[in-house]
Design a protein around this motif. Structure first.
Motif, short mmCIF file in Angstrom:
data_model
loop_
_atom_site.label_atom_id
_atom_site.label_comp_id
_atom_site.label_asym_id
_atom_site.label_seq_id
_atom_site.Cartn_x
_atom_site.Cartn_y
_atom_site.Cartn_z
N MET A 1 35.16 30.43 46.50
CA MET A 1 36.29 29.51 46.69
C MET A 1 37.59 30.32 46.63
O MET A 1 37.66 31.39 46.04
N ARG A 2 38.66 29.74 47.24
CA ARG A 2 39.98 30.35 47.12
C ARG A 2 40.61 29.90 45.79
O ARG A 2 40.46 28.74 45.38
N ALA A 3 41.33 30.82 45.15
CA ALA A 3 41.99 30.50 43.89
C ALA A 3 43.22 31.38 43.76
O ALA A 3 43.27 32.47 44.34
N VAL A 4 44.21 30.91 42.99
CA VAL A 4 45.38 31.74 42.73
C VAL A 4 45.03 32.72 41.61
O VAL A 4 44.53 32.33 40.56
N ILE A 5 45.30 33.98 41.89
CA ILE A 5 44.98 35.03 40.92
C ILE A 5 46.27 35.74 40.53
O ILE A 5 47.12 36.01 41.39
N ALA A 6 46.43 36.00 39.22
CA ALA A 6 47.58 36.79 38.76
C ALA A 6 47.08 38.23 38.60
O ALA A 6 46.27 38.52 37.73
N ALA A 7 47.58 39.13 39.46
CA ALA A 7 47.09 40.51 39.47
C ALA A 7 47.35 41.19 38.14
O ALA A 7 46.56 42.00 37.66
N GLU A 8 48.48 40.86 37.52
CA GLU A 8 48.85 41.43 36.22
C GLU A 8 49.91 40.50 35.63
O GLU A 8 50.46 39.68 36.36
N PRO A 9 50.21 40.61 34.33
CA PRO A 9 51.28 39.76 33.78
C PRO A 9 52.61 40.12 34.45
O PRO A 9 52.86 41.30 34.72
N GLY A 10 53.43 39.12 34.75
CA GLY A 10 54.72 39.43 35.38
C GLY A 10 55.38 38.21 35.98
O GLY A 10 55.10 37.08 35.59
N GLY A 11 56.28 38.46 36.93
CA GLY A 11 57.06 37.40 37.58
C GLY A 11 56.21 36.64 38.58
O GLY A 11 55.02 36.95 38.77
N PRO A 12 56.82 35.66 39.27
CA PRO A 12 56.06 34.85 40.23
C PRO A 12 55.35 35.70 41.28
O PRO A 12 54.29 35.32 41.79
N GLU A 13 55.91 36.88 41.60
CA GLU A 13 55.35 37.71 42.68
C GLU A 13 53.95 38.24 42.36
O GLU A 13 53.26 38.71 43.29
N VAL A 14 53.49 38.15 41.11
CA VAL A 14 52.12 38.65 40.80
C VAL A 14 51.04 37.66 41.28
O VAL A 14 49.86 37.99 41.27
N LEU A 15 51.47 36.46 41.67
CA LEU A 15 50.49 35.44 42.09
C LEU A 15 50.11 35.59 43.56
O LEU A 15 50.99 35.70 44.41
N SER A 16 48.81 35.59 43.83
CA SER A 16 48.36 35.59 45.23
C SER A 16 47.02 34.87 45.29
O SER A 16 46.38 34.61 44.26
N VAL A 17 46.60 34.54 46.50
CA VAL A 17 45.33 33.83 46.65
C VAL A 17 44.21 34.83 46.87
O VAL A 17 44.34 35.76 47.68
N GLY A 18 43.12 34.69 46.11
CA GLY A 18 41.95 35.56 46.26
C GLY A 18 40.69 34.72 46.27
O GLY A 18 40.75 33.49 46.30
N GLU A 19 39.55 35.40 46.23
CA GLU A 19 38.25 34.71 46.25
C GLU A 19 37.59 34.83 44.88
O GLU A 19 37.58 35.90 44.27
N LEU A 20 37.02 33.72 44.41
CA LEU A 20 36.26 33.70 43.15
C LEU A 20 34.97 32.93 43.40
O LEU A 20 34.89 32.11 44.33
N PRO A 21 33.93 33.15 42.56
CA PRO A 21 32.70 32.37 42.74
C PRO A 21 32.96 30.88 42.52
O PRO A 21 33.79 30.52 41.68
N ASP A 22 32.23 30.03 43.26
CA ASP A 22 32.33 28.58 43.03
C ASP A 22 31.84 28.26 41.62
O ASP A 22 30.85 28.84 41.16
N PRO A 23 32.50 27.33 40.91
CA PRO A 23 31.99 26.92 39.60
C PRO A 23 30.77 26.01 39.73
O PRO A 23 30.62 25.31 40.74
N THR A 24 29.90 26.04 38.73
CA THR A 24 28.80 25.07 38.67
C THR A 24 28.99 24.22 37.42
O THR A 24 29.51 24.73 36.41
#
Ligand code: NAP
Length: 325
Positions: A1-24
């Protein structure tokens, strides 16, 4: 699934969309296909690395959402695949799917569309649990809602007004004060220009506030106690003005006052489920009748989570900001 991922702690710019496993769904949980997720101030702190999710919760930011049930775990009654719902989450809302304990799922109130329903769980659960279940606000009492134009504040004004209380509120601009008055605030106070203790005293013939819902913490601690009525209850839910304050205990004692601080996210599932059930029983009928309405400032696509965070940080919004999927 697509999810917002924070690459590292920081400002709004650290947020981007990545892929994660679907939850069960674990036993007792359902998986929601998310339609929209609500932003909360705590999301900004989590992004900065200051507010980790409780143990066992998703690392993905997001404490509330709306959506459609996609899977039902063992032992869940009352929910089926395809049902629409909104949910209070410990985390995981900024994603296409999220697993949530069934008790934290609430039906979408009649008359509210599925996206807008994402604006309801946090504000309804926070305001109902603090102002009514904890502080016991009664009809005819006076409540002071700090930050009346914010997500929490705009809901607190409406709910307290509808339940018969006299509502005072603070906000930072004339436009926001006018919006608070339109929601039902009887006394509006510009926190840049006016001293809320004085205004409240004058407007209540010296009585003060029976209940205060506070988002500022340390910065307002003493002044909030000064603004309390005899046997008043100050409920602190935010720390926008810092965490370490000083208090004249004698002033509190003479008023036989109470200072309470609470947090919704860290509570056990059973407590959150009880709050959600109470919200559905007491608050949803007012929403269905249109007497209390979610106030949505604007929506952003999931991929623009950084812009949504920047807007909340700027303070230029009134009401809730949503991410749509
Ligand atoms: N403890 C809990 O369980 C819990 C749950 C949910 C939320 N919260 C807390 O509740 C607070 C509000 O959340 P939210 O989602 O409504 O955020 P929000 O929409 O961003 O609102 C923030 C509010 O703070 C107000 N504010 C800023 N400086 C102020 C000042 N000096 N005096 C009075 N008000 C001031 C803003 O007023 P203007 O816009 O008029 O400047 C705005 O209304 C946050 O602190 C959040 O962390 C706590």
């Amino acid at each position: 699934m697509r999810a917002v991922i924070a690459a590292e702690p920081g400002g709004p710019e650290v947020l981007s969309v990545g892929e994660l496993p679907d939850p069960t769904p674990a036993p007792g949980e359902v998986v929601l296909r998310v339609a929209a997720a609500g932003l909360n101030r705590a999301d900004l702190l989590q992004r900065q690395g200051f507010y980790p999710p409780p143990p066992g919760a998703s690392d993905v930011i997001g404490m509330e959402c709306s959506g459609t049930v996609a899977a039902v775990g063992e032992g869940v009654d009352g929910w089926s695949v395809g049902d629409e719902a909104c949910a209070l989450l410990a985390g995981g809302g900024y994603a296409e799917q999220v697993a949530v304990p069934a008790g934290q799922l609430m039906p979408v109130p009649a008359g509210v569309d599925l996206v807008t329903a994402a604006a309801l769980p946090e504000v309804a659960a926070t305001v109902w649990s603090n102002v009514f279940m904890v502080a016991g606000l009664k009809p005819q009492e006076t409540v002071l809602v700090h930050g009346g134009a914010g997500g929490i504040g705009s809901f607190a004004i409406q709910l307290a007004h509808q339940l018969g209380a006299r509502v005072a509120t603070t906000a930072g601009t004339p436009d926001k004060l006018a919006a608070c008055a339109a929601l039902g605030a009887d006394i509006t106070i510009d926190y840049h220009e006016q001293d809320f203790v004085e205004v409240l005293r004058e407007a209540t013939d010296g009585h003060g506030a029976d209940v205060i819902l506070d988002n500022m913490g340390a910065k307002y601690l003493q002044r909030n106690v000064d603004a309390l009525a005899t046997e008043g209850r100050l409920v602190i839910i935010g720390m926008q003005g810092g965490t370490r304050g000083e208090l004249d205990i004698n002033a509190l004692l003479r008023k036989r006052g109470a200072v309470i601080a609470t947090n919704l996210r860290g509570r056990p599932t059973e407590e959150k489920s009880a709050i959600c059930a109470s919200v559905v029983e007491h608050v949803w009928p007012l929403v269905t009748e249109g007497l209390v309405q979610p106030v949505v400032h604007g929506t952003f696509p999931l991929a623009e989570a950084a812009a949504a965070h920047a807007l909340m940080e700027s303070g230029d919004h009134s009401g809730k900001i949503l991410l749509t999927l």
